[in-house]
Design a protein around this motif. Structure first.
Motif, mmCIF file in Angstrom:
data_model
loop_
_atom_site.group_PDB
_atom_site.id
_atom_site.type_symbol
_atom_site.label_atom_id
_atom_site.label_comp_id
_atom_site.label_asym_id
_atom_site.label_seq_id
_atom_site.Cartn_x
_atom_site.Cartn_y
_atom_site.Cartn_z
ATOM 1 N N MET A 61 0.826 -1.208 0.000
ATOM 2 C CA MET A 61 0.000 0.000 0.000
ATOM 3 C C MET A 61 0.862 1.260 0.000
ATOM 4 S SD MET A 61 -3.410 -0.731 2.282
ATOM 5 C CE MET A 61 -2.587 -1.273 3.780
ATOM 6 N N LEU A 62 1.942 1.237 0.774
ATOM 7 C CA LEU A 62 2.838 2.392 0.793
ATOM 8 C C LEU A 62 3.489 2.592 -0.571
ATOM 9 C CD1 LEU A 62 4.148 4.638 2.451
ATOM 10 C CD2 LEU A 62 5.968 3.026 3.065
ATOM 11 N N GLU A 63 3.886 1.496 -1.212
ATOM 12 C CA GLU A 63 4.486 1.579 -2.548
ATOM 13 C C GLU A 63 3.494 2.157 -3.554
ATOM 14 O OE1 GLU A 63 6.714 -1.302 -5.839
ATOM 15 O OE2 GLU A 63 5.864 -2.157 -4.006
ATOM 16 N N ALA A 64 2.231 1.742 -3.459
ATOM 17 C CA ALA A 64 1.198 2.278 -4.353
ATOM 18 C C ALA A 64 0.963 3.754 -4.089
ATOM 19 C CB ALA A 64 -0.100 1.492 -4.179
ATOM 20 N N ALA A 65 1.057 4.153 -2.821
ATOM 21 C CA ALA A 65 0.887 5.564 -2.478
ATOM 22 C C ALA A 65 1.986 6.420 -3.105
ATOM 23 C CB ALA A 65 0.884 5.737 -0.963
ATOM 24 N N ILE A 66 3.212 5.913 -3.041
ATOM 25 C CA ILE A 66 4.349 6.662 -3.601
ATOM 26 C C ILE A 66 4.341 6.629 -5.120
ATOM 27 C CG2 ILE A 66 6.880 6.718 -3.735
ATOM 28 C CD1 ILE A 66 6.911 5.576 -0.869
ATOM 29 N N SER B 229 -8.458 0.163 7.677
ATOM 30 C CA SER B 229 -7.975 1.056 8.741
ATOM 31 C C SER B 229 -6.505 1.386 8.528
ATOM 32 C CB SER B 229 -8.172 0.400 10.111
ATOM 33 O OG SER B 229 -9.539 0.209 10.386
ATOM 34 N N GLU B 230 -5.746 0.406 8.067
ATOM 35 C CA GLU B 230 -4.329 0.636 7.773
ATOM 36 C C GLU B 230 -4.182 1.629 6.622
ATOM 37 O OE1 GLU B 230 -0.303 -2.107 7.239
ATOM 38 O OE2 GLU B 230 -2.284 -2.961 6.853
ATOM 39 N N ALA B 231 -5.022 1.488 5.598
ATOM 40 C CA ALA B 231 -5.003 2.448 4.490
ATOM 41 C C ALA B 231 -5.358 3.847 4.976
ATOM 42 C CB ALA B 231 -5.973 2.002 3.400
ATOM 43 N N ALA B 232 -6.368 3.928 5.857
ATOM 44 C CA ALA B 232 -6.760 5.222 6.414
ATOM 45 C C ALA B 232 -5.616 5.850 7.199
ATOM 46 C CB ALA B 232 -7.985 5.051 7.313
ATOM 47 N N LEU B 233 -4.868 5.027 7.922
ATOM 48 C CA LEU B 233 -3.731 5.534 8.684
ATOM 49 C C LEU B 233 -2.655 6.113 7.769
ATOM 50 C CD1 LEU B 233 -2.286 5.832 11.403
ATOM 51 C CD2 LEU B 233 -1.378 3.518 11.078
ATOM 52 N N ASN C 140 -7.462 16.588 -2.351
ATOM 53 C CA ASN C 140 -7.226 15.847 -3.593
ATOM 54 C C ASN C 140 -6.475 14.546 -3.342
ATOM 55 O OD1 ASN C 140 -7.356 15.604 -6.489
ATOM 56 N ND2 ASN C 140 -5.208 16.176 -6.570
ATOM 57 N N VAL C 141 -5.553 14.567 -2.380
ATOM 58 C CA VAL C 141 -4.835 13.347 -2.029
ATOM 59 C C VAL C 141 -5.823 12.269 -1.581
ATOM 60 C CG1 VAL C 141 -3.201 12.318 -0.400
ATOM 61 C CG2 VAL C 141 -2.695 14.526 -1.443
ATOM 62 N N LYS C 142 -6.795 12.677 -0.765
ATOM 63 C CA LYS C 142 -7.793 11.711 -0.295
ATOM 64 C C LYS C 142 -8.739 11.301 -1.415
ATOM 65 C CE LYS C 142 -8.931 14.619 2.892
ATOM 66 N NZ LYS C 142 -9.655 15.264 3.999
#
Length: 240
Positions: free
Chosen positions: A29-34, A210-214, A176-178
């Protein structure tokens, strides 16, 4: 990592297996965020602000000729339409509707276009209001020292309007990020889409979401801190 596993496993409603799921889900998830979420937010924001600036400048023109009046009408229709319809509908029209008229776009460009158009409509009102909030005396004072219209606008008006518009524009960027999570509905593999894929395999909905929300929250905290620093820096610059 073992300490983290043990800590998570000791929490209520958790066990060793669930702790492993949480830890193994974090990095994808962090990799997808970046890789997708943040670039999508940044690109669409700056493209949207560029659209907003053009629309705002058109709408503040005084005593427009016929051509400019038509442009102003089109800009008002654009702003009203985008602000009056859900972003999800706009995304679906671009992704699913345009292919019916021969225009087919990949998911990522679709999301950029949809978010940019949406931001452009909202941010244009922010920029227009910021420019109009500058007293007319600032124009007159600049003209009195020999500045022309362009110099007055760029050196006097826009520098002050920038400080006024930074807080709402920064809030728009954070929102926009959200909102990039909506891109998951047109198959963009951003962070929320990855979270959906993970839950489809392990059915740990509350933990993974919840982890994604964090992660979203942490990103927004960093952006809020950067916004505060930018506002302080602009304030010092203008006072100087």
């Amino acid at each position: 990592m073992t300490l983290l596993n043990n800590f998570l496993a000791s929490l209520p409603f958790m066990n060793a297996e669930r702790a492993d799921e949480v830890i193994s889900s974090f990095w994808p998830m962090l990799e997808a965020a970046i890789d997708k979420t943040i670039p999508l937010a940044v690109i669409s924001f700056f493209a949207g602000v560029a659209i907003a600036l053009i629309v705002a400048l058109i709408r503040i023109v005084e005593k427009p000729n016929l051509g400019m009046r038509l442009l102003q009408i089109l800009c008002r229709i654009y702003v009203s339409t985008i602000r009056g319809t859900p972003m999800l509908v706009q995304i679906f029209i671009i992704f699913y509707g345009l292919p019916e008229v021969g225009i087919k776009l990949d998911p990522f460009p679709t999301a950029i276009i949809a978010f940019s158009i949406n931001i452009g409509a909202y941010a244009s009102e922010t920029i227009r209001a910021a420019i109009l909030s500058i007293p007319k005396g600032q124009w007159e004072a600049s003209y009195s020292i020999g500045m022309n219209y362009y110099q007055t606008f760029t050196r006097t008006i826009m520098t002050q309007a920038l400080r006024v518009s930074v807080p709402p524009l920064a809030n728009t960027f954070i929102s926009n990020v959200k909102d990039t999570s909506l891109a998951s509905l047109v198959l963009v593999t951003e962070m929320f889409r990855v979270a959906q894929n993970i839950t489809a395999e392990n059915y740990e909905f509350i933990m993974i979401y919840s982890e994604a929300a964090l992660i979203y929250w942490c990103i927004c905290l960093i952006l809020s801190f950067a916004q505060d620093r930018l506002e302080q820096r602009l304030s010092r610059h203008l006072k100087a």
